[in-house]
Design a protein around this motif. Structure first.
Motif, PDB file in Angstrom:
ATOM      1  N   PRO A 148      51.350   4.365 -82.275  1.00 16.97           N
ATOM      2  CA  PRO A 148      50.611   4.693 -81.287  1.00 16.97           C
ATOM      3  C   PRO A 148      49.067   4.748 -81.687  1.00 16.97           C
ATOM      4  N   SER A 152      46.164   2.335 -80.401  1.00 19.25           N
ATOM      5  CA  SER A 152      44.965   2.376 -79.827  1.00 19.25           C
ATOM      6  C   SER A 152      43.665   2.069 -80.411  1.00 19.25           C
ATOM      7  N   VAL A 218      61.135   7.712 -73.583  1.00 19.41           N
ATOM      8  CA  VAL A 218      60.804   8.513 -72.095  1.00 19.41           C
ATOM      9  C   VAL A 218      59.356   8.768 -72.096  1.00 19.41           C
ATOM     10  N   ASN A 220      55.131   8.075 -72.214  1.00 21.64           N
ATOM     11  CA  ASN A 220      54.088   7.112 -72.063  1.00 21.64           C
ATOM     12  C   ASN A 220      53.383   6.966 -73.660  1.00 21.64           C
ATOM     13  N   LEU A 221      53.937   5.973 -74.532  1.00 21.90           N
ATOM     14  CA  LEU A 221      53.386   5.980 -75.844  1.00 21.90           C
ATOM     15  C   LEU A 221      51.987   5.434 -76.018  1.00 21.90           C
ATOM     16  N   PRO A 223      48.826   5.342 -73.898  1.00 21.39           N
ATOM     17  CA  PRO A 223      48.056   5.617 -72.716  1.00 21.39           C
ATOM     18  C   PRO A 223      46.805   4.757 -72.899  1.00 21.39           C
ATOM     19  N   ALA A 226      46.122   2.900 -70.042  1.00 26.16           N
ATOM     20  CA  ALA A 226      45.368   3.203 -68.578  1.00 26.16           C
ATOM     21  C   ALA A 226      44.146   3.771 -68.769  1.00 26.16           C
ATOM     22  N   VAL A 227      43.712   3.958 -70.069  1.00 26.45           N
ATOM     23  CA  VAL A 227      42.288   4.439 -70.409  1.00 26.45           C
ATOM     24  C   VAL A 227      41.382   3.097 -70.377  1.00 26.45           C
ATOM     25  N   PRO A 236      53.282   2.131 -65.789  1.00 23.27           N
ATOM     26  CA  PRO A 236      53.262   2.362 -67.470  1.00 23.27           C
ATOM     27  C   PRO A 236      54.732   2.176 -68.131  1.00 23.27           C
TER      28      PRO A 236
ATOM     29  N   THR B 183      40.552  10.671 -71.827  1.00 18.44           N
ATOM     30  CA  THR B 183      41.352  10.030 -70.908  1.00 18.44           C
ATOM     31  C   THR B 183      41.146  10.812 -69.439  1.00 18.44           C
ATOM     32  N   ALA B 218      49.991  13.670 -82.597  1.00 18.55           N
ATOM     33  CA  ALA B 218      49.339  12.626 -82.898  1.00 18.55           C
ATOM     34  C   ALA B 218      47.882  12.973 -82.349  1.00 18.55           C
ATOM     35  N   GLY B 221      44.373  10.121 -78.453  1.00 15.62           N
ATOM     36  CA  GLY B 221      44.741   8.950 -77.854  1.00 15.62           C
ATOM     37  C   GLY B 221      45.956   8.435 -78.010  1.00 15.62           C
ATOM     38  N   ALA B 222      46.816   9.210 -78.698  1.00 19.52           N
ATOM     39  CA  ALA B 222      48.516   8.499 -78.743  1.00 19.52           C
ATOM     40  C   ALA B 222      49.259   8.976 -77.748  1.00 19.52           C
ATOM     41  N   CYS B 223      49.411  10.383 -77.928  1.00 22.48           N
ATOM     42  CA  CYS B 223      50.616  10.860 -76.938  1.00 22.48           C
ATOM     43  C   CYS B 223      50.529  12.103 -76.403  1.00 22.48           C
ATOM     44  N   ALA B 227      54.734  14.565 -70.113  1.00 25.94           N
ATOM     45  CA  ALA B 227      55.234  14.478 -68.700  1.00 25.94           C
ATOM     46  C   ALA B 227      56.194  13.174 -68.748  1.00 25.94           C
ATOM     47  N   ARG B 228      57.210  13.138 -67.881  1.00 31.68           N
ATOM     48  CA  ARG B 228      58.307  12.129 -68.181  1.00 31.68           C
ATOM     49  C   ARG B 228      57.780  10.925 -66.885  1.00 31.68           C
ATOM     50  N   PRO B 230      54.860   9.090 -64.838  1.00 29.77           N
ATOM     51  CA  PRO B 230      53.512   8.790 -64.958  1.00 29.77           C
ATOM     52  C   PRO B 230      52.547   9.754 -64.197  1.00 29.77           C
ATOM     53  N   GLY B 233      46.554   9.940 -63.563  1.00 29.88           N
ATOM     54  CA  GLY B 233      45.861   9.100 -64.517  1.00 29.88           C
ATOM     55  C   GLY B 233      46.153   8.101 -65.343  1.00 29.88           C
ATOM     56  N   THR B 234      47.465   7.952 -65.213  1.00 35.88           N
ATOM     57  CA  THR B 234      48.235   6.980 -66.120  1.00 35.88           C
ATOM     58  C   THR B 234      48.195   5.567 -65.737  1.00 35.88           C
ATOM     59  N   ALA B 235      48.280   5.570 -64.369  1.00 29.11           N
ATOM     60  CA  ALA B 235      48.135   4.099 -63.825  1.00 29.11           C
ATOM     61  C   ALA B 235      46.857   3.799 -63.571  1.00 29.11           C
ATOM     62  N   PRO B 236      46.271   2.682 -63.501  1.00 29.83           N
ATOM     63  CA  PRO B 236      45.075   2.072 -62.850  1.00 29.83           C
ATOM     64  C   PRO B 236      44.681   2.944 -61.728  1.00 29.83           C
TER      65      PRO B 236
END
Lengths: 306, 239
Positions: A148, A152, A218, A220-221, A223, A226-227, A236, B183, B218, B221-223, B227-228, B230, B233-236
């Protein structure tokens, strides 16, 4: 602007990709002309495979598809599948070595030792074309670019993005050139069938593990999509699962390659038995080649015959 | 076109953070920022746009402060107002130091967001926000530069449409160099802490060693998101 024109306009123009594509096509075309003058040219399917590979590589890197791949994870995975698997496999299937060699100036073809023994090229051959290094390079890249944080940065930095795409393509050409080398290891001293299958299983393991980790995750690896904004508001997690499935497609491709190699092995085996039987009976079957192993002295992926 | 030497320099700068990211991924300790360090990865702040008074402006005008760059549109129903409110809260936490920061809110919906609407919109959120927009070529040049996308949805019967856009906030130091990518979901505290560090002139170095925390998985930017489902902010942003 028509939609075709819009699609064909590179999102980020790369002179390197354009030049490499033109060079690859022009070199092959010139070789075809020379081959036609002196003897047979490869069949239509081989020519078509070579041309399709170049068009595919160009299309995923220098059309609107590149923009789509930057903004949707599963399309990015498809792009990488083309660069790492599909296009190199097509190039190998085209066995363009004889044609490419024919395009070289006479000086090079008559030259002894062969081109691959010229000192800088020999270094390239010994390091990059070493089977162990080539397999590690290929399997390593399968993992590297989807870690990840690395992913990115690759999506954010234009130079790193180019490094990712080129490294995938080059490692793909080297790997598939070795694995699907049309020459039989019985006579040519190329990589043995057992080693080829072992290498494919190593790739299946890494590709399968990575695809499972992505597809079954499970969380979101990535993101970063989305950014930077997705192409359309796809969930996602759906995007990620689709991306994982493209990875399984890649693993399936390796399994298909294993089957191809088994097929060739059996062909070689029966050819050897036939030769031996002919020798025993004094029959005329000495020149019988294996049904699948191509009699063509192909030089896949531009590698020189050792 | 970049010269070859420039490309190599850019490559070197780009590979540095990637190597650092790899170290982080392998459990080699965390970065000292709450958000993603993009020092040397993304280009300096540069644009030609139209401000909320209708003047054509370039990035030079805004240098001298720490600038946050965020893309959105004023008809945005959720993500933009939430993000702007979070950033305003972070600015409030900075106290007097907030005079050293500024949010550049770039509307990617110029046909609806004229200067007046844009001005009223950003003024409603706080004093440290500047509204910007531009022609489509100007916006495309800027979004391409920072590798973000925007797209318009279908019009409904009232002529309204959603704009799908990026969620990231790019942070530039006083000299306009790209430094951080947020983010928008870090929370006001984390944003304020990173901005304080930038204002204090944190050096442009990568991941200095620091005490290990038990569960640094991480970089930001990574993870960062456990939250399981979305999050918004995760979706456009769709509006």
């Amino acid at each position: 602007m028509s939609s075709l024109q819009w699609f064909l306009t590179p999102y980020e123009f790369s002179p390197a990709v354009l030049l490499a594509s033109l060079l690859a096509a022009g070199w092959y075309g010139f070789g075809l002309v020379r081959c036609a003058r002196s003897g047979p040219v490869p069949g239509a399917w081989r020519r078509l495979a070579y041309l399709t590979a170049i068009l595919l590589i160009y299309a995923v890197l220098q059309t609107r598809f590149d923009y789509w791949a930057q903004h949707m994870f599963f399309l990015h995975r498809l792009q990488q599948f083309v660069l790492h698997y599909l296009a190199p496999i097509l190039v190998t299937a085209a066995a363009p070595g004889r044609v490419l060699a024919a395009a070289l100036p006479q000086h090079f073809t008559r030259h002894r030792p062969p081109l691959g023994d010229v000192p800088p090229l020999r270094l390239v051959r010994h390091v990059l074309l070493d089977p162990v290094i080539a397999v590690a390079f290929f399997a390593g890249l399968v993992v590297l670019w989807v870690i990840p944080p690395v992913h990115s940065y690759a999506m954010l930095s234009a130079p790193l993005y180019a490094v990712m795409n080129w490294s995938m393509l080059i490692s793909g050409l080297i790997f598939w050139g070795l694995i699907l080398d049309p020459r039989s290891p019985r006579r040519n001293g190329v990589l043995g069938y057992g080693s080829r299958i072992a290498a494919l299983f190593a790739v299946i393991a890494s590709q399968g593990a990575v695809s499972a980790a992505i597809g079954l995750s499970v969380g979101n690896l990535y993101p970063i999509y989305a950014v930077c904004g997705r192409l359309w508001p796809l969930n996602p997690m759906t995007d990620q699962k689709l991306g994982g499935m493209v990875g399984f497609l890649a693993a399936l491709t390796c399994i298909a390659a294993v089957l191809t190699i088994f097929h060739r092995m059996l062909g070689d085996e029966s050819a050897r038995k036939a030769t031996r039987a002919d020798a025993d009976t004094g029959g005329p079957g000495h020149q019988a080649p294996g049904p699948v192993s191509s009699p063509q002295p192909g030089i896949p992926g531009g590698a020189q015959d050792p | 076109m970049h010269g070859i030497r420039h490309s190599f320099a850019a490559l070197r700068r780009a590979l540095g953070p990637a190597a650092a990211a790899l170290l982080v991924a392998c459990g080699g300790g965390g970065t000292h920022w709450k958000s993603m360090d993009i020092t040397g990865v993304m280009p300096d702040l540069r644009f030609t746009l139209v401000d909320d008074e209708g003047r054509t402006v370039t990035a030079e005008r805004y240098l001298g402060k720490v600038n946050l760059l965020y893309f959105g549109y004023t008809h945005c129903p959720d993500v933009c107002p939430l993000t702007l409110a979070t950033i305003e809260r972070a600015f409030a936490r900075l106290g007097p130091a907030a005079d050293g920061v500024r949010l550049l809110f770039v509307s990617v919906d110029p046909s609806r967001d004229g200067p007046k609407i844009l001005h009223a919109y950003v003024a409603a959120f706080g004093a440290h926000i500047v509204g910007l927009t531009g022609t489509q070529p100007q916006l495309q040049a800027l979004t391409k530069r920072y590798r973000v996308s925007y797209r318009y949805g279908r019009r409904d019967q009232n002529g309204d449409y959603a704009v799908y856009h990026s969620a990231g906030i790019y942070v530039f130091d006083r000299r306009g160099r790209a430094r951080l990518l947020m983010t928008g979901r870090e929370g006001a505290d984390a944003i304020a802490r990173d901005l304080e560090r930038l204002l204090a002139g944190a050096p442009r170095t990568l991941a200095p060693p620091r005490e290990r925390r038990p569960s640094v998985r991480a970089s930001a930017g990574a993870c960062p998101c456990p939250a399981r489902a979305p999050l918004p902010g995760t979706a456009p942003a769709a509006g």
